[in-house]
Design a protein around this motif. Structure first.
Motif, short mmCIF file in Angstrom:
data_model
loop_
_atom_site.label_atom_id
_atom_site.label_comp_id
_atom_site.label_asym_id
_atom_site.label_seq_id
_atom_site.Cartn_x
_atom_site.Cartn_y
_atom_site.Cartn_z
N LYS A 183 0.84 -1.20 0.00
CA LYS A 183 0.00 0.00 0.00
C LYS A 183 0.87 1.24 0.00
O LYS A 183 1.84 1.34 0.75
CB LYS A 183 -0.92 -0.01 1.23
CG LYS A 183 -1.98 1.08 1.22
CD LYS A 183 -2.93 0.90 2.37
CE LYS A 183 -3.97 2.01 2.42
NZ LYS A 183 -4.79 2.09 1.22
N GLY A 184 0.56 2.20 -0.85
CA GLY A 184 1.32 3.43 -0.94
C GLY A 184 2.51 3.36 -1.88
O GLY A 184 3.22 4.35 -2.06
N ALA A 185 2.74 2.19 -2.48
CA ALA A 185 3.92 2.01 -3.34
C ALA A 185 3.88 2.91 -4.56
O ALA A 185 4.91 3.44 -4.99
CB ALA A 185 4.03 0.54 -3.76
N PHE A 186 2.71 3.09 -5.16
CA PHE A 186 2.60 3.91 -6.37
C PHE A 186 3.09 5.34 -6.10
O PHE A 186 3.89 5.89 -6.86
CB PHE A 186 1.16 3.93 -6.87
CG PHE A 186 0.93 4.75 -8.11
CD1 PHE A 186 1.20 4.23 -9.35
CD2 PHE A 186 0.45 6.06 -8.01
CE1 PHE A 186 0.98 5.00 -10.51
CE2 PHE A 186 0.22 6.82 -9.15
CZ PHE A 186 0.50 6.29 -10.39
N SER A 187 2.62 5.91 -5.01
CA SER A 187 3.02 7.27 -4.66
C SER A 187 4.52 7.35 -4.40
O SER A 187 5.20 8.28 -4.87
CB SER A 187 2.25 7.74 -3.42
OG SER A 187 2.66 9.03 -3.02
N GLU A 188 5.06 6.38 -3.67
CA GLU A 188 6.50 6.37 -3.38
C GLU A 188 7.33 6.21 -4.65
O GLU A 188 8.35 6.89 -4.84
CB GLU A 188 6.82 5.25 -2.39
CG GLU A 188 6.26 5.48 -1.00
CD GLU A 188 6.39 4.27 -0.10
OE1 GLU A 188 6.27 4.43 1.12
OE2 GLU A 188 6.62 3.14 -0.61
N THR A 189 6.88 5.31 -5.52
CA THR A 189 7.61 5.08 -6.76
C THR A 189 7.61 6.32 -7.64
O THR A 189 8.64 6.70 -8.21
CB THR A 189 7.01 3.88 -7.52
OG1 THR A 189 7.21 2.70 -6.75
CG2 THR A 189 7.66 3.70 -8.88
N MET A 190 6.45 6.98 -7.76
CA MET A 190 6.38 8.19 -8.57
C MET A 190 7.30 9.28 -8.01
O MET A 190 8.02 9.95 -8.75
CB MET A 190 4.95 8.70 -8.65
CG MET A 190 4.03 7.84 -9.52
SD MET A 190 4.57 7.82 -11.26
CE MET A 190 4.40 9.55 -11.68
N GLN A 191 7.31 9.44 -6.68
CA GLN A 191 8.19 10.43 -6.08
C GLN A 191 9.66 10.06 -6.30
O GLN A 191 10.51 10.91 -6.56
CB GLN A 191 7.92 10.56 -4.58
CG GLN A 191 8.71 11.68 -3.90
CD GLN A 191 8.43 13.04 -4.49
OE1 GLN A 191 7.28 13.48 -4.55
NE2 GLN A 191 9.47 13.72 -4.94
N GLY A 192 9.94 8.75 -6.23
CA GLY A 192 11.30 8.29 -6.49
C GLY A 192 11.74 8.58 -7.91
O GLY A 192 12.88 8.99 -8.16
N ILE A 193 10.85 8.39 -8.86
CA ILE A 193 11.18 8.69 -10.26
C ILE A 193 11.45 10.17 -10.44
O ILE A 193 12.42 10.56 -11.11
CB ILE A 193 10.02 8.22 -11.18
CG1 ILE A 193 9.92 6.69 -11.17
CG2 ILE A 193 10.23 8.74 -12.61
CD1 ILE A 193 8.70 6.15 -11.90
N TYR A 194 10.62 11.02 -9.83
CA TYR A 194 10.84 12.47 -9.94
C TYR A 194 12.17 12.88 -9.28
O TYR A 194 12.87 13.76 -9.78
CB TYR A 194 9.67 13.23 -9.35
CG TYR A 194 8.43 13.21 -10.22
CD1 TYR A 194 8.51 13.55 -11.57
CD2 TYR A 194 7.19 12.84 -9.70
CE1 TYR A 194 7.38 13.53 -12.37
CE2 TYR A 194 6.06 12.82 -10.50
CZ TYR A 194 6.16 13.15 -11.84
OH TYR A 194 5.05 13.12 -12.64
N ASN A 195 12.51 12.23 -8.16
CA ASN A 195 13.78 12.54 -7.52
C ASN A 195 14.96 12.13 -8.41
O ASN A 195 15.97 12.84 -8.48
CB ASN A 195 13.88 11.84 -6.17
CG ASN A 195 13.08 12.54 -5.09
OD1 ASN A 195 12.65 13.68 -5.27
ND2 ASN A 195 12.87 11.86 -3.98
N LEU A 196 14.85 11.00 -9.08
CA LEU A 196 15.90 10.59 -10.02
C LEU A 196 16.05 11.62 -11.13
O LEU A 196 17.17 11.96 -11.54
CB LEU A 196 15.59 9.22 -10.60
CG LEU A 196 15.73 8.02 -9.67
CD1 LEU A 196 15.27 6.75 -10.38
CD2 LEU A 196 17.16 7.85 -9.18
N ALA A 197 14.92 12.10 -11.63
CA ALA A 197 14.98 13.11 -12.69
C ALA A 197 15.66 14.38 -12.18
O ALA A 197 16.47 15.00 -12.88
CB ALA A 197 13.58 13.42 -13.21
N ARG A 198 15.34 14.79 -10.94
CA ARG A 198 15.98 15.98 -10.37
C ARG A 198 17.48 15.78 -10.19
O ARG A 198 18.25 16.74 -10.19
CB ARG A 198 15.32 16.33 -9.03
CG ARG A 198 13.87 16.79 -9.15
CD ARG A 198 13.32 17.25 -7.80
NE ARG A 198 11.92 17.64 -7.93
CZ ARG A 198 10.90 16.86 -7.58
NH1 ARG A 198 11.12 15.66 -7.08
NH2 ARG A 198 9.66 17.28 -7.73
#
Length: 409
Positions: free
Chosen positions: A241-256
């Motif tokens: 539960k909550g993995a989608f939100s964490e993964t999306m934030q992780g992807i944005y952090n990688l982009a940053r």
């Protein structure tokens, strides 16, 4: 289809060791310089062939860490070196490989295979997700020793241009260890590209941005799975539960952090229904990703337990696959298809098709014996069974290949 381990008779081993296996000519010409980083003669294991030169006493008394013979046993094996002899499969370990040996077992593991396209640094068996199709179910263990093994392994592998993978489990669980591995890879192996498989969840912590920027490895790609465009569907597949939100934030952090990013989707009955919507989602919300990988399922590990929930015949999702692939392609996002037999795909998908399954996992079945496309085809996972076989499997003839090859620009 070589394994990554086999059994030897092992003598004089009192602690876990890594060895670089080298030929006599490499020993003479390069010595420890055959390795990419710091090494000594004690890190080298000499491959002894059947020539008269191989049995000379000077070789047996040289200050090497070990000796390996695939032909019988040494008549007078030295007591100050690790001795490997009488392998169950003499093809598994070859000069150039890096191997791991451990007291109390006769199993020799190949950690690095010279010339292979599937070498990886294994970080951990632990994971913070429990994906329904996980091919290697996580274990609740303390295995940080993999970090030190990988740091040593980096020193011993070949200094050549190739891709090196990092995987687990979830490699970001040991954050400091992963950062140390990346920093050492940059220093020792700058010519190698690094591909990290991660679920991206722990990357949601903002301090990853500064840490990755500080290391500044110029050629790292992160492969991050995204199984749907909605949280409910993605979280169910990964059982967190909550993995989608964490993964999306992780992807944005990688982009940053100016990291290269690949989105990975395992094709199953759970992910196919929203595959076209996921392609739209990636284009709208993640236009900076460099690649989208769509992959057939590996029928092993937890996938076997969840067969009925996961299995869908590839013949039944060609429309969704065509829609997603061409949508992304037209909009400039590279997309590839992996781990599927060629004969089950619509010919229009050929530009995206990759012959992908690692050689030690790959096989062709009886139905493929008369096929004209085996040189182009990924084949099947070694774990393949009739239960996971498409009704569309057939031997392609030369005239069939015209439709496939004509599709490639």
């Amino acid at each position: 289809m070589l394994r990554l381990d086999t059994q030897f008779e092992i003598h004089n081993l009192d602690k876990p060791r890594l060895f670089k296996v080298i030929s006599l000519s490499e020993l003479i010409e390069k010595g420890p310089a055959v390795c990419a980083g710091y090494s000594t003669l004690n890190d080298l294991m000499l491959w002894l062939d059947t020539s008269p030169t191989a049995s000379r006493k000077e070789l047996l008394s040289s200050p090497l860490g070990g000796l390996l013979t695939c032909e019988g046993k040494l008549p007078e094996p030295p007591k100050d070196k690790v001795i490997l002899s009488s392998p169950r499969d003499s093809r598994v370990v070859q000069p150039g490989d890096v191997i791991a040996v451990t007291p109390g077992t006769n199993v020799v593991r190949v950690l690095y295979r010279r010339g292979a396209d599937s070498n990886l640094l294994f970080m951990t068996d632990r994971c913070n997700s429990l994906c329904l199709m996980c091919s290697q179910p996580p274990k609740d263990v303390q295995d940080e020793w993999h970090v030190q093994e990988n740091l040593h392994l980096i020193d011993l592998i070949d200094p050549v241009e190739e891709q090196l993978g990092i995987s687990g489990g979830e490699p970001t669980i040991y954050k400091e260890g992963l950062l140390a591995v990346l920093a050492k890879a940059k220093a020792i192996l700058p010519e190698k590209s690094i591909h990290i498989l991660s679920n991206g969840r722990l990357l949601s912590a903002p301090d990853w941005i500064a840490d990755l920027k500080h290391i500044g490895h110029p050629n790292v790609t992160w492969g991050i799975p995204l199984y749907a465009d909605t949280a409910h569907e993605h979280d169910y597949v990964v059982q967190a539960k909550g993995a989608f939100s964490e993964t999306m934030q992780g992807i944005y952090n990688l982009a940053r952090a100016s990291q290269r990013i690949e989105i990975r989707v395992v094709l199953s009955r759970l992910t196919i229904p929203r595959l076209p919507e996921l392609a739209h989602f990636i284009f709208r919300n993640l236009p900076f990703v460099e690649h989208v990988a769509l992959m057939g399922i590996e029928n092993t590990g937890l996938a076997k337990k969840h067969h009925d929930e996961l299995w869908i015949d590839p013949l039944d999702y060609q429309d969704a696959l065509i829609n997603a692939c061409h949508f992304l392609d037209i909009r400039g996002i590279p997309v590839s298809l992996y781990n599927l037999p060629l004969c089950v795909l619509d010919p229009s998908l050929m530009p995206f098709y990759r012959k992908s399954i690692s050689d030690w996992k790959n096989l062709f079945i009886d139905e493929c014996s008369e096929c004209s496309a085996t040189e182009l085809c990924a084949g099947f996972f070694k774990s393949h069974s009739q239960r996971w076989q498409s009704r569309g499997i057939r031997a392609l003839q030369q005239e069939d290949l015209i439709a496939y090859t004509r599709s490639v620009p």
